[in-house]
Design a protein around this motif. Structure first.
Motif, PDB file in Angstrom:
ATOM      1  N   GLY A   1       0.793  -1.226   0.000  1.00 32.63           N
ATOM      2  CA  GLY A   1       0.000   0.000   0.000  1.00 32.63           C
ATOM      3  C   GLY A   1       0.822   1.271   0.000  1.00 32.63           C
ATOM      4  N   HIS A   2       2.065   1.193   0.470  1.00 36.72           N
ATOM      5  CA  HIS A   2       2.865   2.417   0.557  1.00 36.72           C
ATOM      6  C   HIS A   2       3.940   2.499  -0.534  1.00 36.72           C
ATOM      7  CE1 HIS A   2       0.684   3.542   4.117  1.00 36.72           C
ATOM      8  NE2 HIS A   2       0.820   2.302   4.522  1.00 36.72           N
ATOM      9  N   LEU A   3       3.755   1.720  -1.581  1.00 40.25           N
ATOM     10  CA  LEU A   3       4.568   1.857  -2.788  1.00 40.25           C
ATOM     11  C   LEU A   3       4.216   3.205  -3.433  1.00 40.25           C
ATOM     12  CD1 LEU A   3       6.252  -0.501  -4.140  1.00 40.25           C
ATOM     13  CD2 LEU A   3       4.326  -0.767  -5.680  1.00 40.25           C
TER      14      LEU A   3
ATOM     15  N   PRO B  17      -2.022  12.910  -0.461  1.00 37.95           N
ATOM     16  CA  PRO B  17      -1.396  12.568   0.816  1.00 37.95           C
ATOM     17  C   PRO B  17      -1.900  11.222   1.340  1.00 37.95           C
ATOM     18  CG  PRO B  17      -2.964  14.379   1.096  1.00 37.95           C
ATOM     19  CD  PRO B  17      -2.851  14.131  -0.378  1.00 37.95           C
ATOM     20  N   CYS B  18      -0.969  10.452   1.916  1.00 34.73           N
ATOM     21  CA  CYS B  18      -1.303   9.141   2.488  1.00 34.73           C
ATOM     22  C   CYS B  18      -1.272   9.259   4.015  1.00 34.73           C
ATOM     23  CB  CYS B  18      -0.281   8.107   2.012  1.00 34.73           C
ATOM     24  SG  CYS B  18      -0.515   6.460   2.692  1.00 34.73           S
ATOM     25  N   GLN B  19      -1.982   8.351   4.679  1.00 32.39           N
ATOM     26  CA  GLN B  19      -1.993   8.358   6.141  1.00 32.39           C
ATOM     27  C   GLN B  19      -0.599   8.181   6.738  1.00 32.39           C
ATOM     28  OE1 GLN B  19      -4.857   5.222   6.161  1.00 32.39           O
ATOM     29  NE2 GLN B  19      -6.274   6.357   7.445  1.00 32.39           N
ATOM     30  N   CYS B  20       0.321   7.613   5.957  1.00 33.00           N
ATOM     31  CA  CYS B  20       1.661   7.357   6.480  1.00 33.00           C
ATOM     32  C   CYS B  20       2.498   8.626   6.521  1.00 33.00           C
ATOM     33  CB  CYS B  20       2.377   6.302   5.647  1.00 33.00           C
ATOM     34  SG  CYS B  20       2.871   6.881   4.009  1.00 33.00           S
ATOM     35  N   GLY B  21       1.998   9.727   5.909  1.00 34.40           N
ATOM     36  CA  GLY B  21       2.738  10.980   5.914  1.00 34.40           C
ATOM     37  C   GLY B  21       3.394  11.292   4.580  1.00 34.40           C
TER      38      GLY B  21
ATOM     39  N   GLY C 104       1.272  10.108  -2.646  1.00 33.21           N
ATOM     40  CA  GLY C 104       1.218   9.284  -3.853  1.00 33.21           C
ATOM     41  C   GLY C 104       1.433   7.805  -3.632  1.00 33.21           C
ATOM     42  N   CYS C 105       1.176   7.301  -2.407  1.00 32.33           N
ATOM     43  CA  CYS C 105       1.248   5.861  -2.167  1.00 32.33           C
ATOM     44  C   CYS C 105       0.106   5.164  -2.920  1.00 32.33           C
ATOM     45  CB  CYS C 105       1.108   5.544  -0.686  1.00 32.33           C
ATOM     46  SG  CYS C 105       2.449   6.171   0.341  1.00 32.33           S
ATOM     47  N   LEU C 106       0.307   3.905  -3.268  1.00 35.02           N
ATOM     48  CA  LEU C 106      -0.736   3.108  -3.918  1.00 35.02           C
ATOM     49  C   LEU C 106      -2.041   3.175  -3.114  1.00 35.02           C
ATOM     50  CD1 LEU C 106      -0.894   1.290  -6.461  1.00 35.02           C
ATOM     51  CD2 LEU C 106      -0.448  -0.669  -4.968  1.00 35.02           C
TER      52      LEU C 106
HETATM   53 ZN   LIG Z   1       1.641   5.659   2.488  1.00 38.42          ZN
END
Ligand SMILES: [Zn+2]
Length: 392
Positions: free
Chosen positions: A240-242, A250-254, A257-259
């Motif tokens: 998911g974070h590729l 923005p992704c929850q991971c910070g 453009g993560c998958l």
């Molecule tokens: Zn992410």
């Protein structure tokens, strides 16, 4: 011999006793003894009437006993809770869906899903032998802690396996359930991959890659020769974070453009410039948007935008893993159905192996693959040792 025999019947590979005899490479007498024992355990039926009512030699058709024991399969996802009873053979009863409890702390949520499953077990006439749960976050092995449970803001390291075991133990699972009821817990994408490998679109694959977007975010899993590849601590295939678009959403991971953030239901709505109805499950609405792509220009453009990013992600993973089949589940299956040629073309263009030998990309076959996979997890000890169903 009992375990391998039950696994073959469970996965539908040996519909007759002669097929089982060949698959196990044993004598007819041995296969007869094995099937008689599984029948005596109440797990399978052996139908020795000639097929079609004719006078031919009996074929001894093997099937899962429809009155045999069940397990409780549960799932927690961003849109609610789902539970179902499941027999062997990937035979899932119609699932029951519940909204998320108002308080989303781990104990309340695990209690709610344990109680929903217990209610099904209490009202069933069949013995209940276990309970297993699919979670949308990584779950460590072997200690069963939830990591990066970003959807519900659970503290990292929450001991979900222990908490779920306590809540299932507290619930009233009825008089026909083992007490204590054995429990297990795992990541939903891993379980979906196992289910598709055994009962769905992954049958016969050697290196099966599953990528899925259920309700929020993206999960991945790999099954190699029938076994889930979960890495050294249960955390492999966190696709998911590729990054598929460094300037992306923005992704929850910070990161950006993560998958996860580019190919889930939210991303599809954002690409269409539409706002989903907050009172309906997001996944259902996203599926409708995929279907609309055949007639609606805005939906078609949005699907194309998301499919291009999904293709980049799939190619990146396929280059590393060299799977012989890719199964897409959840919204990703709908995206594949809406734009199959475009998705396959993006993957082939970016995939080192794509131009010579294309990896087949297919849609998941099971309606509830994470729940079916949770059932697989609950059945695991009994598939390894069928005689253990006689305990309790
Ligand atoms: Zn992410």
């Amino acid at each position: 011999m009992l375990g391998p025999a039950l696994s073959l019947i469970h996965t539908g590979q040996t519909p007759t006793r002669s097929a089982l005899t060949r698959a196990l490479d044993v004598t007819r007498a041995t296969a007869g003894a094995v099937t008689a024992e599984l029948e005596a355990l109440g797990l399978i039926t052996v139908d020795s009437r000639p097929a079609g009512g004719g006078r031919g030699r009996p074929s001894h058709r093997l099937a899962i006993d429809p009155e045999g024991p069940v397990v409780i399969a549960g799932q927690i996802h961003a849109d609610g809770l789902s539970v179902a009873l499941a027999g062997l053979g990937g035979l899932l009863d119609p699932p029951v869906h519940r909204p998320l409890p108002a308080a989303t702390d781990p104990v309340r949520m695990l209690r709610a899903v344990a109680e929903a499953g217990a209610e099904l077990a209490r009202h069933s006439s069949r013995r209940c032998l276990g309970a297993a749960l699919a979670l949308p976050n990584p779950v460590t092995e072997p200690d069963g802690a939830a990591l990066a449970a970003l959807h519900f803001a659970w503290p990292s390291g929450t001991p979900v396996a222990d908490l779920y075991d306590v809540e299932v133990g507290r619930a009233d699972n009825g008089p026909r359930a083992l007490d204590p009821l054995p429990t297990a817990i795992a990541n939903d994408a891993n379980l979906a991959a196992l289910a598709e490998y055994r009962h769905g679109a992954g049958r016969g694959a050697r290196h099966l890659l599953l990528v899925t977007s259920g309700h929020r975010g993206v999960g991945g899993a790999l099954v190699i020769d029938g076994r889930l590849h979960t890495g050294s601590a249960g955390l492999a295939l966190e696709v998911g974070h590729l990054t598929v678009d460094p300037q992306g959403r923005p992704c929850q991971c910070g990161n950006r453009g993560c998958l996860n953030a580019e190919t889930d239901p939210d991303a599809l709505f954002a690409a269409a410039g539409l706002t989903p109805d907050p009172d309906r499950p997001l996944l259902d609405q996203a599926r409708e948007l995929c279907l609309a792509a055949s007639t609606d220009e805005r939906a078609r453009t949005a699907v194309g935008h998301v499919v291009d990013r999904l293709g980049l992600g799939l190619a990146g993973v396929a280059n590393i893993l060299n799977p012989d089949r890719v199964v897409l589940s959840g919204l990703h299956r709908d995206l594949l159905e809406a734009a199959p040629d475009r998705l396959r073309a993006v993957v082939a263009e970016r995939c080192l192996w794509g131009r010579s030998g294309r990896v087949p990309i297919v849609g998941a076959e099971l309606g509830h693959s994470a729940l079916t996979g949770a059932a697989e997890l609950a059945w695991r000890p009994y598939l390894a040792d069928p005689q253990s169903v006689a305990v309790g």
